[in-house]
Design a protein around this motif. Structure first.
Motif, PDB file in Angstrom:
ATOM      1  N   THR A 110       0.838  -1.190   0.000  1.00  0.00           N
ATOM      2  CA  THR A 110       0.000   0.000   0.000  1.00  0.00           C
ATOM      3  C   THR A 110       0.877   1.245   0.000  1.00  0.00           C
ATOM      4  N   ASP A 111       0.382   2.300  -0.654  1.00  0.00           N
ATOM      5  CA  ASP A 111       1.045   3.601  -0.661  1.00  0.00           C
ATOM      6  C   ASP A 111       0.201   4.573   0.140  1.00  0.00           C
ATOM      7  N   LEU A 112       0.832   5.305   1.045  1.00  0.00           N
ATOM      8  CA  LEU A 112       0.128   6.252   1.889  1.00  0.00           C
ATOM      9  C   LEU A 112       0.759   7.632   1.702  1.00  0.00           C
ATOM     10  N   PRO A 113       0.105   8.526   0.946  1.00  0.00           N
ATOM     11  CA  PRO A 113       0.687   9.844   0.664  1.00  0.00           C
ATOM     12  C   PRO A 113       0.864  10.665   1.944  1.00  0.00           C
ATOM     13  N   LEU A 114       1.883  11.505   1.927  1.00  0.00           N
ATOM     14  CA  LEU A 114       2.090  12.495   2.984  1.00  0.00           C
ATOM     15  C   LEU A 114       1.579  13.838   2.480  1.00  0.00           C
ATOM     16  N   ASP A 115       0.841  14.529   3.316  1.00  0.00           N
ATOM     17  CA  ASP A 115       0.358  15.851   2.938  1.00  0.00           C
ATOM     18  C   ASP A 115       1.530  16.808   2.762  1.00  0.00           C
ATOM     19  N   ALA A 116       1.329  17.865   1.991  1.00  0.00           N
ATOM     20  CA  ALA A 116       2.373  18.884   1.821  1.00  0.00           C
ATOM     21  C   ALA A 116       2.795  19.396   3.192  1.00  0.00           C
ATOM     22  N   GLY A 117       4.096  19.373   3.439  1.00  0.00           N
ATOM     23  CA  GLY A 117       4.606  19.797   4.738  1.00  0.00           C
ATOM     24  C   GLY A 117       4.356  18.789   5.841  1.00  0.00           C
ATOM     25  N   GLY A 118       3.944  17.557   5.440  1.00  0.00           N
ATOM     26  CA  GLY A 118       3.573  16.567   6.437  1.00  0.00           C
ATOM     27  C   GLY A 118       4.672  15.606   6.830  1.00  0.00           C
ATOM     28  N   PHE A 119       5.913  15.911   6.467  1.00  0.00           N
ATOM     29  CA  PHE A 119       7.004  14.996   6.808  1.00  0.00           C
ATOM     30  C   PHE A 119       7.459  15.263   8.247  1.00  0.00           C
ATOM     31  N   THR A 120       6.587  14.902   9.174  1.00  0.00           N
ATOM     32  CA  THR A 120       6.910  14.992  10.595  1.00  0.00           C
ATOM     33  C   THR A 120       6.920  13.585  11.158  1.00  0.00           C
ATOM     34  N   ALA A 121       7.602  13.394  12.273  1.00  0.00           N
ATOM     35  CA  ALA A 121       7.683  12.057  12.856  1.00  0.00           C
ATOM     36  C   ALA A 121       6.303  11.484  13.168  1.00  0.00           C
ATOM     37  N   PRO A 122       5.381  12.241  13.795  1.00  0.00           N
ATOM     38  CA  PRO A 122       4.057  11.669  14.066  1.00  0.00           C
ATOM     39  C   PRO A 122       3.317  11.254  12.800  1.00  0.00           C
ATOM     40  N   GLU A 123       3.409  12.072  11.729  1.00  0.00           N
ATOM     41  CA  GLU A 123       2.728  11.738  10.476  1.00  0.00           C
ATOM     42  C   GLU A 123       3.317  10.469   9.859  1.00  0.00           C
TER      43      GLU A 123
END
Length: 413
Positions: A110-123
């Motif tokens: 499965t691929d799970l996109p990260l929101d723009a600016g969402g590269f945080t540890a919790p995300e």
């Protein structure tokens, strides 16, 4: 003395199991006679160890070969269905999670996109958890047990003893990723740099197979490399070796995401290639693309655009110069260009890349180096991540790691 003797016998047994498992994993199917001829073990030792591995369900028969004047030779192979393993590619725009069998054949993903600016540890942790639940939920309830989770991440990974990630370009400063993941799973977790995991996959199954000194480059949003010397990745004193994207190609050049200027990544990373094109051409197909992969594909399709040709040629020149630096520094047998953007760019630009590398590299080492594209496609980081628990499993002679046990440094076979 008896305790020391027992420990020595236990170590010898594990070493013999590891030796035969690795031979079967990378070279099987093989007969018992093949194993005797290609190892230093006696016929009795091979027979006993193979019997143990068969009893444990790790090795199975794989047919027979006729022999001249004797009984057929029974072939053996590692039982690929004995265990499952999870591989995770933490990219800068999405998290990819895949389930593999022991031969690292994909079972679910499965691929799970990260929101723009969402590269945080919790995300990122949230998406790894969701991906793990998705792929394990797709497996049969009574199917093989999970060997562990391998994870490839951008940045420097240090084990002290838990894995901590430093990512200057994405704002990660000592993120305790392993500890965060163990808040929801007891499975063994193995974490390494994404370029290193991709490099191990290409060395085991792909374009690096059969070599001992190879550089596997990863070009995506960012840029990295795995420098393999004598079959093992070169890591440096604090595990940060291989940051090829942050070697300087132009003094006072373009600003890089790391904060410096003139880094190779600022000229060949997908984000930078797209940005450089849009600085000179307002192209809606590229500008309004849904994601970086779509934008780069649109840029590569603009063969009628002088601006596109200019940017892509300049990108090829910078990749070629970067490859020449690797040739001059490490004298590899092979340089493999990988990563989703590397494969897209390389498919269109490889002749120009080779031409530039020839121009800038020393002649003799260049003549000894083959420059090629990766064989394993854009999923190579995920598959490479899955090699981490498998490598530990093979090294331990088929003994499963305890939860929280970290990965040994990736190595060739």
């Amino acid at each position: 003395m008896p305790e020391r003797t027992l420990q020595t016998v236990r170590d010898l047994r594990r070493s013999n199991r590891s030796l035969l498992l690795r031979r079967l994993y990378f070279g099987g199917p093989l007969s018992r006679q093949d194993l005797i001829h290609t190892t230093s073990l006696s016929a009795a030792s091979v027979s006993n160890v193979v019997a143990d591995l068969v009893d444990d369900g790790l090795v199975v028969e794989a047919g027979a070969l006729e022999s001249e004047g004797g009984r057929p030779r029974i072939l053996l192979r590692v039982n690929s269905s004995a265990l499952h393993v999870v591989g995770v590619d933490v990219g800068e725009t999405r998290v990819r999670v895949e389930l593999f069998d022991l031969d690292l054949e994909r079972q679910a993903g499965t691929d799970l996109p990260l929101d723009a600016g969402g590269f945080t540890a919790p995300e990122v942790v949230t998406r790894i958890r969701a991906g793990l639940e998705a792929v394990t939920g797709a497996a049969a309830p009574d199917g093989p047990a999970l060997l562990g989770i391998g994870i490839g991440v951008p940045g420097v990974v240090q084990h002290s003893p838990d894995a901590v990630v430093h990512g200057q370009t994405n704002g990660w400063d000592g993120v305790p990723l392993e500890r965060l993941l163990h808040e929801f799973t007891d499975l063994p977790i193995f974490i390494d740099n994404g370029a290193v995991t991709m490099g191990q996959a290409e060395m085991w199954f792909g374009a690096g197979r059969g070599t001992r000194n190879t550089v596997v480059t990863l070009i995506g949003s960012g840029v990295g490399a795995s420098v393999v010397t004598a079959g093992s990745p070169y890591r440096g004193s604090t595990s940060s070796a291989g940051e090829w994207g942050h070697t300087t190609v132009r003094v006072d050049g373009r600003r890089c995401r790391c904060g410096s200027r003139g880094c190779l990544e600022a000229y060949i990373g997908a984000e930078s290639v797209i940005a450089r094109f849009l600085e000179i051409a307002d192209d809606p197909a590229v500008r309004d693309a849904a994601d970086e992969e779509s934008a780069l594909a649109a840029l590569l399709a603009r063969t009628d655009s002088a601006a596109a040709r200019e940017v892509l040629d300049d990108t090829a020149v910078h990749i070629g110069a970067g490859v020449a630096n690797l040739i001059n520094l490490f004298n590899p047998e092979r340089i493999v260009i990988g990563g989703w953007a590397g494969l897209m760019l390389g498919s269109a630009l490889l002749p120009r890349i080779r031409e530039t590398a020839r121009e800038y590299a020393l002649h003799h080492p260049f003549s000894q180096t083959r420059i090629t594209l990766g064989d394993l496609g854009p999923d190579a980081v995920t598959r490479g991540a899955a090699t981490l628990p498998v490598a530990r499993f093979l090294a331990a002679g088929g003994t499963r790691s305890r939860a929280g046990a970290q990965a040994a440094p990736a190595s060739g076979h």
